[in-house]
Design a protein around this motif. Structure first.
Motif, PDB file in Angstrom:
ATOM      1  N   ALA A  44       0.842  -1.201   0.000  1.00  0.00           N
ATOM      2  CA  ALA A  44       0.000   0.000   0.000  1.00  0.00           C
ATOM      3  C   ALA A  44       0.872   1.244   0.000  1.00  0.00           C
ATOM      4  N   TYR A  45       0.209   2.373  -0.256  1.00  0.00           N
ATOM      5  CA  TYR A  45       0.843   3.681  -0.143  1.00  0.00           C
ATOM      6  C   TYR A  45       0.129   4.483   0.928  1.00  0.00           C
ATOM      7  N   LYS A  46       0.852   5.436   1.502  1.00  0.00           N
ATOM      8  CA  LYS A  46       0.270   6.448   2.373  1.00  0.00           C
ATOM      9  C   LYS A  46       0.043   7.672   1.501  1.00  0.00           C
ATOM     10  N   LEU A  47      -1.191   8.148   1.466  1.00  0.00           N
ATOM     11  CA  LEU A  47      -1.542   9.304   0.640  1.00  0.00           C
ATOM     12  C   LEU A  47      -1.984  10.471   1.502  1.00  0.00           C
ATOM     13  N   ALA A  48      -1.664  11.676   1.066  1.00  0.00           N
ATOM     14  CA  ALA A  48      -2.259  12.902   1.588  1.00  0.00           C
ATOM     15  C   ALA A  48      -3.058  13.478   0.428  1.00  0.00           C
ATOM     16  N   ILE A  49      -4.352  13.695   0.666  1.00  0.00           N
ATOM     17  CA  ILE A  49      -5.266  14.124  -0.396  1.00  0.00           C
ATOM     18  C   ILE A  49      -5.902  15.454   0.007  1.00  0.00           C
ATOM     19  N   ASP A  50      -5.791  16.451  -0.869  1.00  0.00           N
ATOM     20  CA  ASP A  50      -6.351  17.782  -0.618  1.00  0.00           C
ATOM     21  C   ASP A  50      -7.789  17.818  -1.128  1.00  0.00           C
ATOM     22  N   PHE A  51      -8.733  17.983  -0.191  1.00  0.00           N
ATOM     23  CA  PHE A  51     -10.152  18.054  -0.536  1.00  0.00           C
ATOM     24  C   PHE A  51     -10.669  19.485  -0.531  1.00  0.00           C
ATOM     25  N   GLY A  52      -9.785  20.457  -0.703  1.00  0.00           N
ATOM     26  CA  GLY A  52     -10.210  21.846  -0.801  1.00  0.00           C
ATOM     27  C   GLY A  52     -10.323  22.522   0.555  1.00  0.00           C
ATOM     28  N   PRO A  53     -10.745  23.794   0.538  1.00  0.00           N
ATOM     29  CA  PRO A  53     -10.714  24.606   1.757  1.00  0.00           C
ATOM     30  C   PRO A  53     -11.651  24.141   2.869  1.00  0.00           C
ATOM     31  N   THR A  54     -12.767  23.522   2.553  1.00  0.00           N
ATOM     32  CA  THR A  54     -13.709  23.117   3.595  1.00  0.00           C
ATOM     33  C   THR A  54     -13.228  21.892   4.359  1.00  0.00           C
ATOM     34  N   LEU A  55     -12.780  20.863   3.642  1.00  0.00           N
ATOM     35  CA  LEU A  55     -12.361  19.616   4.286  1.00  0.00           C
ATOM     36  C   LEU A  55     -10.858  19.553   4.537  1.00  0.00           C
ATOM     37  N   GLY A  56     -10.089  20.299   3.763  1.00  0.00           N
ATOM     38  CA  GLY A  56      -8.642  20.289   3.942  1.00  0.00           C
ATOM     39  C   GLY A  56      -7.997  19.004   3.454  1.00  0.00           C
ATOM     40  N   THR A  57      -6.802  18.733   3.959  1.00  0.00           N
ATOM     41  CA  THR A  57      -6.036  17.564   3.547  1.00  0.00           C
ATOM     42  C   THR A  57      -6.309  16.417   4.500  1.00  0.00           C
ATOM     43  N   ARG A  58      -6.591  15.247   3.937  1.00  0.00           N
ATOM     44  CA  ARG A  58      -6.857  14.041   4.724  1.00  0.00           C
ATOM     45  C   ARG A  58      -5.911  12.944   4.276  1.00  0.00           C
ATOM     46  N   ARG A  59      -5.675  11.984   5.172  1.00  0.00           N
ATOM     47  CA  ARG A  59      -4.752  10.885   4.890  1.00  0.00           C
ATOM     48  C   ARG A  59      -5.520   9.607   4.545  1.00  0.00           C
ATOM     49  N   SER A  60      -4.885   8.789   3.716  1.00  0.00           N
ATOM     50  CA  SER A  60      -5.485   7.513   3.327  1.00  0.00           C
ATOM     51  C   SER A  60      -4.391   6.483   3.096  1.00  0.00           C
ATOM     52  N   SER A  61      -4.659   5.259   3.506  1.00  0.00           N
ATOM     53  CA  SER A  61      -3.826   4.121   3.127  1.00  0.00           C
ATOM     54  C   SER A  61      -4.536   3.457   1.965  1.00  0.00           C
ATOM     55  N   ALA A  62      -3.838   3.264   0.857  1.00  0.00           N
ATOM     56  CA  ALA A  62      -4.490   2.747  -0.343  1.00  0.00           C
ATOM     57  C   ALA A  62      -3.633   1.683  -1.017  1.00  0.00           C
ATOM     58  N   GLN A  63      -4.244   0.555  -1.333  1.00  0.00           N
ATOM     59  CA  GLN A  63      -3.555  -0.560  -1.975  1.00  0.00           C
ATOM     60  C   GLN A  63      -3.527  -0.352  -3.488  1.00  0.00           C
ATOM     61  N   LEU A  64      -2.647   0.541  -3.928  1.00  0.00           N
ATOM     62  CA  LEU A  64      -2.579   0.949  -5.337  1.00  0.00           C
ATOM     63  C   LEU A  64      -1.260   0.579  -5.992  1.00  0.00           C
ATOM     64  N   THR A  65      -0.467  -0.251  -5.355  1.00  0.00           N
ATOM     65  CA  THR A  65       0.912  -0.451  -5.794  1.00  0.00           C
ATOM     66  C   THR A  65       1.049  -1.200  -7.109  1.00  0.00           C
ATOM     67  N   GLU A  66       0.036  -1.917  -7.514  1.00  0.00           N
ATOM     68  CA  GLU A  66       0.118  -2.711  -8.747  1.00  0.00           C
ATOM     69  C   GLU A  66       0.186  -1.838 -10.002  1.00  0.00           C
ATOM     70  N   HIS A  67      -0.646  -0.797 -10.054  1.00  0.00           N
ATOM     71  CA  HIS A  67      -0.760   0.011 -11.272  1.00  0.00           C
ATOM     72  C   HIS A  67      -0.193   1.422 -11.163  1.00  0.00           C
ATOM     73  N   TYR A  68       0.188   1.857  -9.954  1.00  0.00           N
ATOM     74  CA  TYR A  68       0.594   3.251  -9.766  1.00  0.00           C
ATOM     75  C   TYR A  68       1.885   3.334  -8.959  1.00  0.00           C
ATOM     76  N   SER A  69       2.717   4.308  -9.306  1.00  0.00           N
ATOM     77  CA  SER A  69       3.892   4.638  -8.500  1.00  0.00           C
ATOM     78  C   SER A  69       3.516   5.854  -7.653  1.00  0.00           C
TER      79      SER A  69
END
Length: 124
Positions: A44-69
Motif C-alpha cells: 500500500a501507499y500512504k496518501l495525503a489528499i487535498d479536498f479543498g478549503p472546507t475539508l482540507g487535507t486528509r490521509r489515506s492508506s491505499a492498496q494501489l501499488t500494482e498500477h501506480y507509482s
C-alpha cells in the motif's frame, strides 16, 4: 483500500433508499503526497489528499501499488469516502477511503473524474 468482495459474479447489493445513498459522502481531492507504506500487511501507499478549503487535507492508506507509482499519484484527482471514522492501519491513521475497482487480477484501478473538477466536489 480493503474491503468488499472483488468477485465479479457477486449479485447486486440489496436495494437502498436515496437518503441512504446521501449518507455516504464521496468527494474528489488531489493527491499532494504519496509514499511507500512498508509496514502495511498488503502492499500500500500512504496518501495525503487535498479536498479543498472546507475539508482540507486528509490521509489515506491505499492498496494501489500494482498500477501506480507514488510519483504518478501526486497531482492526480481521486474519489474518496470522507465520512467514515478514521481507521488505524499499523501506526498510520487512515482518515478517508480512496475508491477504486478491481481489475481482472484483483489489483485496484482508481475511480476518478474524467475531467478536472474543484477539490471537495461531492459525488451525486
Amino acid at each position: 483500500m480493503t474491503h468488499a468482495s472483488h468477485d465479479l459474479a457477486a449479485p447486486a447489493a440489496d436495494p437502498i433508499g436515496f437518503n441512504d445513498f446521501l449518507k455516504v459522502d464521496i468527494r474528489v481531492g488531489t493527491v499532494v503526497e504519496a509514499a511507500e507504506f512498508p509496514e502495511a500487511r498488503k502492499p500500500a501507499y500512504k496518501l495525503a489528499i487535498d479536498f479543498g478549503p472546507t475539508l482540507g487535507t486528509r490521509r489515506s492508506s491505499a492498496q494501489l501499488t500494482e498500477h501506480y507509482s507514488p510519483e504518478a499519484l501526486v497531482g492526480r484527482q481521486v474519489a474518496a469516502v470522507v465520512n467514515f471514522p478514521p481507521r488505524q492501519i499499523g501506526k498510520y491513521m487512515s482518515e478517508v477511503l480512496t475508491l477504486g475497482f478491481a481489475d481482472e487480477g484483483g489489483a485496484v484501478v482508481l475511480f476518478s473524474p474524467d475531467r478536472r473538477v474543484p477539490d471537495g466536489s461531492r459525488l451525486f
